[in-house]
Scaffold this active site. Structure first.
Site, mmCIF file in Angstrom:
data_model
loop_
_atom_site.group_PDB
_atom_site.id
_atom_site.type_symbol
_atom_site.label_atom_id
_atom_site.label_comp_id
_atom_site.label_asym_id
_atom_site.label_seq_id
_atom_site.Cartn_x
_atom_site.Cartn_y
_atom_site.Cartn_z
ATOM 1 N N LYS A 1 0.818 -1.211 0.000
ATOM 2 C CA LYS A 1 0.000 0.000 0.000
ATOM 3 C C LYS A 1 0.854 1.264 0.000
ATOM 4 O O LYS A 1 0.379 2.342 -0.372
ATOM 5 C CB LYS A 1 -0.926 0.002 1.219
ATOM 6 N N ASP B 1 -8.046 0.115 6.835
ATOM 7 C CA ASP B 1 -7.850 -0.986 7.779
ATOM 8 C C ASP B 1 -6.488 -0.874 8.439
ATOM 9 O O ASP B 1 -6.191 -1.585 9.389
ATOM 10 C CB ASP B 1 -7.933 -2.331 7.050
#
Length: 403
Positions: free
Chosen positions: A75, A123
């Site tokens: 990410k 998350d």
């Protein structure tokens, strides 16, 4: 659970918008951006010959994104890249001229960035990347986290100076709340999922992921024949599948999307043939994949470029963490977080199931590619599951395997 792609769009050309986003030119732009990052280093592509022999294939290669840009997750490539592209775009609008990446740290551009606030729901890993990107350019960041995000992951984001906002409910609840607050406060949402009317920024996030595919193709002795990529809302799976379809054309590998059984929004979308929102049930240990509604852009790509969809169970994910921490003879140890080894878990499951193995044409000459999408982003949870501190696993390759 396993199913082949039988949607009407299967094997159709990518939408021109997605082809532009995930194509070679876009990936080259990401790599140029990375050249300006002081902490950039190409992540390792690790061969697992012992495991390959065990499951009866020619090769297994795993791209270890646990080393990416100091954030421990793939990410890192998406959120920060999108933030920086948005800041440069705003600078061009205000200055009335083209602004190059090389001007990112100029006072003119930083003054503009200081007036911007970027926001997202997360998350854990995407929010960390967005917060880091904001810190790099001097912008403000507001990160929304749902009740299931651990305090350790929240602290890892907050260290980049982000404002942390807790939201009751699930990841999808935090996505909606982030969008609501951002609209009210004129903040810029940098989401890794998309919805009607909101596609360009998630596209930039996915474009950031294409660089790991480019690196892997250069690192592998031969292109893969089979790819298994885990999926939350679908961004990483769509980026890898889409770029491979463009880069390899008719030689593209058989591509399988992997969901947690407890959060199988892409699997159920594929079963239905259109995007669906699934019910929230018992939480999954695969926290970074706990999503109940797919990204519309990701589904548009995967409906065309994915060949199959499957799920893995809780024990599959934790067993793979332990297996990578304590590898078979001759293979290096790899630190994989709860969601990191899910694609590899699916590959092993597929190779062991005669029906799935035949459906995917896995045989002795197959070359499997997977991505370790995260390292120990929650070290305490990692040690609880594996019984080993992440540092001890990382040290095995220097000191010899632990028994």
């Amino acid at each position: 659970m396993f199913l082949l792609n039988t949607t009407a769009d299967y094997r159709q050309p990518l939408d021109p918008r997605d082809e532009k986003t995930l194509g070679i030119a876009g990936a080259e732009e990401v790599e140029r951006y990375l050249s300006f990052r002081e902490d950039h280093a190409i992540t390792p592509l690790v061969a697992l010959p012992g495991l390959a022999r065990e499951i009866g294939v020619a090769a297994i290669h795993i791209k270890d994104e646990g080393h990416r840009l100091g954030l421990g997750s793939f990410k890192a490539l998406g959120g920060a890249y999108a933030v920086i592209r948005l800041v440069l775009q705003e600078a061009e609008r205000r200055l009335g001229r083209a602004v190059d990446m090389a001007e990112l740290h100029s006072e003119e551009v930083r003054a503009i960035a200081r007036g911007m606030t970027v926001a997202c729901a997360t998350d854990g890993n995407h929010g960390r990347s967005v917060a880091q990107g904001a810190q790099l350019v001097g912008a403000r960041a507001a990160i929304f986290v749902h009740s299931g995000v651990s305090d350790e992951r929240v602290a890892a984001i907050a260290r980049f100076g982000a404002e942390m906002i807790r939201v009751a409910g699930t990841y999808d609840d935090s996505v909606r709340e982030a969008a609501r607050v951002a609209e009210a406060k004129d903040w810029t949402i940098v989401s890794d999922t998309s919805w009607p009317g909101y596609e360009r920024i998630p596209g930039l996030v996915m474009q950031g992921y294409t660089s790991l595919v480019r690196e892997a193709l250069r690192q592998m002795p031969e292109p893969p024949t089979h790819v298994f990529i885990q999926s939350g809302v679908g961004g990483i799976a769509a980026a890898v599948a889409g770029h491979l379809a463009i880069a390899l054309g008719e030689r593209r590998p058989v591509f399988t999307v992997v969901d947690p059984a407890r959060a199988a929004c892409l699997f159920e979308t594929a079963r239905a043939g259109h995007p669906v929102t699934i019910a929230h049930g018992e939480p999954t240990v695969m926290a970074m994949l706990e999503c109940y509604e797919p990204s519309l852009v990701a589904w548009r790509i995967l409906s065309r470029a994915a060949d199959a969809f499957m799920t893995v169970d809780e024990t599959d994910a934790t067993a793979m963490m332990n297996r990578l921490a304590r590898p078979v003879a001759g293979d290096p140890a790899i630190v994989a977080g709860e969601s990191g080894g899910v694609g590899l878990a699916a590959a092993i499951k597929a190779a062991a199931d005669p029906a799935i193995k035949a459906a995917l044409s896995i045989e002795s000459r197959s070359r499997i590619f997977v991505v370790n999408t995260e390292g120990a982003t929650d070290p305490g949870k990692y040690e609880e599951i594996t019984g080993l501190p992440p540092a001890a696993v990382a040290a095995k390759n220097r000191e010899g395997a632990l028994i």
